[in-house]
Design an enzyme around this catalytic site. Structure first.
Site, PDB file in Angstrom:
ATOM      1  N   SER A 146      43.199  -3.381  12.114  1.00 34.20           N
ATOM      2  CA  SER A 146      44.128  -3.532  13.238  1.00 34.20           C
ATOM      3  C   SER A 146      45.510  -3.092  12.777  1.00 34.20           C
ATOM      4  O   SER A 146      45.839  -3.175  11.583  1.00 34.20           O
ATOM      5  CB  SER A 146      44.154  -5.015  13.648  1.00 34.20           C
ATOM      6  OG  SER A 146      45.378  -5.363  14.259  1.00 34.20           O
ATOM      7  N   TYR A 159      45.110 -13.760  11.769  1.00 38.40           N
ATOM      8  CA  TYR A 159      44.507 -12.497  12.219  1.00 38.40           C
ATOM      9  C   TYR A 159      45.030 -11.333  11.375  1.00 38.40           C
ATOM     10  O   TYR A 159      44.269 -10.537  10.829  1.00 38.40           O
ATOM     11  CB  TYR A 159      44.832 -12.284  13.705  1.00 38.40           C
ATOM     12  CG  TYR A 159      44.190 -11.061  14.319  1.00 38.40           C
ATOM     13  CD1 TYR A 159      42.886 -11.117  14.826  1.00 38.40           C
ATOM     14  CD2 TYR A 159      44.869  -9.847  14.403  1.00 38.40           C
ATOM     15  CE1 TYR A 159      42.292  -9.992  15.390  1.00 38.40           C
ATOM     16  CE2 TYR A 159      44.284  -8.725  14.959  1.00 38.40           C
ATOM     17  CZ  TYR A 159      43.000  -8.811  15.459  1.00 38.40           C
ATOM     18  OH  TYR A 159      42.410  -7.682  16.015  1.00 38.40           O
TER      19      TYR A 159
HETATM   20  P1  NAP Z   1      35.457  -7.646  22.019  1.00 36.62           P
HETATM   21  O1  NAP Z   1      34.948  -6.775  23.090  1.00 36.62           O
HETATM   22  O2  NAP Z   1      35.768  -9.078  22.340  1.00 36.62           O
HETATM   23  O3  NAP Z   1      34.464  -7.579  20.811  1.00 36.62           O
HETATM   24  C1  NAP Z   1      34.412  -8.536  19.783  1.00 36.62           C
HETATM   25  C2  NAP Z   1      32.994  -8.483  19.260  1.00 36.62           C
HETATM   26  O4  NAP Z   1      32.883  -9.328  18.117  1.00 36.62           O
HETATM   27  C3  NAP Z   1      31.985  -8.980  20.285  1.00 36.62           C
HETATM   28  O5  NAP Z   1      30.875  -8.126  20.248  1.00 36.62           O
HETATM   29  C4  NAP Z   1      31.628 -10.367  19.794  1.00 36.62           C
HETATM   30  O6  NAP Z   1      30.305 -10.685  20.194  1.00 36.62           O
HETATM   31  C5  NAP Z   1      31.724 -10.161  18.302  1.00 36.62           C
HETATM   32  N1  NAP Z   1      31.940 -11.392  17.561  1.00 36.62           N
HETATM   33  C6  NAP Z   1      33.036 -12.188  17.574  1.00 36.62           C
HETATM   34  N2  NAP Z   1      32.854 -13.205  16.744  1.00 36.62           N
HETATM   35  C7  NAP Z   1      31.622 -13.061  16.193  1.00 36.62           C
HETATM   36  C8  NAP Z   1      30.878 -13.794  15.243  1.00 36.62           C
HETATM   37  N3  NAP Z   1      31.352 -14.900  14.696  1.00 36.62           N
HETATM   38  N4  NAP Z   1      29.646 -13.349  14.906  1.00 36.62           N
HETATM   39  C9  NAP Z   1      29.160 -12.211  15.449  1.00 36.62           C
HETATM   40  N5  NAP Z   1      29.813 -11.472  16.347  1.00 36.62           N
HETATM   41  C10 NAP Z   1      31.042 -11.905  16.715  1.00 36.62           C
HETATM   42  O7  NAP Z   1      36.803  -7.066  21.411  1.00 36.62           O
HETATM   43  P2  NAP Z   1      37.126  -5.662  20.702  1.00 36.62           P
HETATM   44  O8  NAP Z   1      38.520  -5.377  21.075  1.00 36.62           O
HETATM   45  O9  NAP Z   1      36.076  -4.657  20.959  1.00 36.62           O
HETATM   46  O10 NAP Z   1      37.113  -6.087  19.163  1.00 36.62           O
HETATM   47  C11 NAP Z   1      36.344  -5.412  18.194  1.00 36.62           C
HETATM   48  C12 NAP Z   1      37.116  -5.380  16.894  1.00 36.62           C
HETATM   49  O11 NAP Z   1      38.283  -4.587  17.071  1.00 36.62           O
HETATM   50  C13 NAP Z   1      37.612  -6.745  16.422  1.00 36.62           C
HETATM   51  O12 NAP Z   1      37.449  -6.857  15.024  1.00 36.62           O
HETATM   52  C14 NAP Z   1      39.088  -6.730  16.787  1.00 36.62           C
HETATM   53  O13 NAP Z   1      39.840  -7.587  15.959  1.00 36.62           O
HETATM   54  C15 NAP Z   1      39.386  -5.258  16.553  1.00 36.62           C
HETATM   55  N6  NAP Z   1      40.590  -4.741  17.208  1.00 36.62           N
HETATM   56  C16 NAP Z   1      40.691  -4.658  18.565  1.00 36.62           C
HETATM   57  C17 NAP Z   1      41.824  -4.119  19.152  1.00 36.62           C
HETATM   58  C18 NAP Z   1      41.987  -3.979  20.647  1.00 36.62           C
HETATM   59  O14 NAP Z   1      43.080  -3.573  21.110  1.00 36.62           O
HETATM   60  N7  NAP Z   1      40.971  -4.274  21.449  1.00 36.62           N
HETATM   61  C19 NAP Z   1      42.865  -3.663  18.350  1.00 36.62           C
HETATM   62  C20 NAP Z   1      42.741  -3.760  16.961  1.00 36.62           C
HETATM   63  C21 NAP Z   1      41.597  -4.283  16.411  1.00 36.62           C
HETATM   64  P3  NAP Z   1      29.930 -12.137  20.801  1.00 36.62           P
HETATM   65  O15 NAP Z   1      30.983 -12.469  21.799  1.00 36.62           O
HETATM   66  O16 NAP Z   1      28.570 -11.949  21.365  1.00 36.62           O
HETATM   67  O17 NAP Z   1      29.914 -13.034  19.613  1.00 36.62           O
END
Ligand code: NAP
Length: 254
Positions: A146, A159
């Site tokens: 991130s 985070y």
């Molecule tokens: P998201 O759609 O909420 O995806 C998060 C994913 O992580 C979901 O598939 C969730 O599945 C899974 N997850 C969370 N906790 C878990 C656990 N304990 N065990 C197994 N699976 C788990 O959000 P996203 O934005 O795509 O996030 C994906 C990654 O990108 C994350 O690491 C986030 O920090 C990073 N990120 C996102 C952004 C952004 O702007 N969106 C920016 C920088 C970094 P379940 O709900 O089924 O558990």
């Protein structure tokens, strides 16, 4: 373009049932890989399974918490038994901060975040590397970090610390396992429209402040991460290791 073909390769994507992870898993399946996704929510796993299976390859959708060492080990064992050893592993599962002021943050909250975003990545990569070494055909490790790793995150120190920690982990792994043909890279997303950020993006004050700072004038989308995932899982990235790949529409420059 044959170097980008993923026929015969196995990809693991944690958090592959939603958002960025699903965007990556979908492209990996389309490029020919057998794909195993991990998440906690069964409904989202079922929907993602249908989407990925539509490409015609093998798909495995496993319910598992990446911070649960025993369950994660069992999930990797099942993936090995049903799809074969992983060639690429995307440690993407993550949870957001809740906006608690640092001096009021409980140890429990700190660990809720770091146990998934940092410990979960350790457990995921350790299991993947074991399979890669055993199979002896190299591999690719990719973490979703991130911008907070570089810029910090006020009220989200747990985070930001975990996202910075995985960058250091990746650089260490890139050197330690290079001799085995295993490379390691980080993807650093900007502001991406996913279920994690949806509440923030709907907050008018936030959107008004941030959108003008994105030169492309749009939020990133999960599908913006498909091509980079295919590249990193494929032989096309054979000499690319130890890097942070910034996918932010130039937000951090502007
Ligand atoms: P998201 O759609 O909420 O995806 C998060 C994913 O992580 C979901 O598939 C969730 O599945 C899974 N997850 C969370 N906790 C878990 C656990 N304990 N065990 C197994 N699976 C788990 O959000 P996203 O934005 O795509 O996030 C994906 C990654 O990108 C994350 O690491 C986030 O920090 C990073 N990120 C996102 C952004 C952004 O702007 N969106 C920016 C920088 C970094 P379940 O709900 O089924 O558990």
């Amino acid at each position: 373009m044959t170097k980008f073909n993923l026929d015969g390769k196995v990809a693991m994507v944690t958090g592959g049932n939603s958002g960025i992870g699903l965007g990556m898993a979908d492209a990996l399946a389309e490029a020919g890989a057998s794909v195993c996704i991990i998440g906690r929510d069964q409904q989202k796993l079922d929907a993602a399974y249908d989407k990925l299976a539509a490409h015609g390859g093998k798909v495995l959708a496993l319910q598992c918490d990446v911070s649960d060492e025993q369950k994660l080990t069992a999930a990797f064992d099942q993936c090995l038994a049903e799809l074969g050893p992983v060639d690429s592993c995307f440690a993407n599962a993550g949870v957001p901060s809740r906006g608690t002021a640092f001096h009021e943050m409980t140890t429990t909250e700190w660990r809720e975040i770091t146990s998934v975003n940092l410990d979960g990545v350790f457990l995921t990569f350790r299991a993947a590397i074991k399979q890669m070494l055993e199979a002896g055909r190299g591999g690719s490790l990719v973490v979703t970090s991130s911008l907070s790793a570089h810029q910090g995150q006020p009220r989200g120190e747990h985070y930001a610390s975990s996202k910075g920690g995985v960058l250091s982990m990746i650089r260490s792994l890139a050197v330690e396992y290079a001799r085995y043909g295993i490379r390691a890279n980080a993807i650093v997303p900007g502001w991406i429209d996913t279920p994690m950020t949806a509440p923030l993006f709907r907050w008018e004050k936030f959107a008004k402040a941030v959108m003008p700072r994105i030169p492309q004038r749009r939020w990133g989308l999960p599908e913006d991460f498909g091509a980079v995932a295919v590249y990193l899982a494929s032989d096309a990235s054979a000499y690319h290791s130890g890097d942070d790949l910034l996918i932010d529409g130039a937000y951090s420059l502007f």
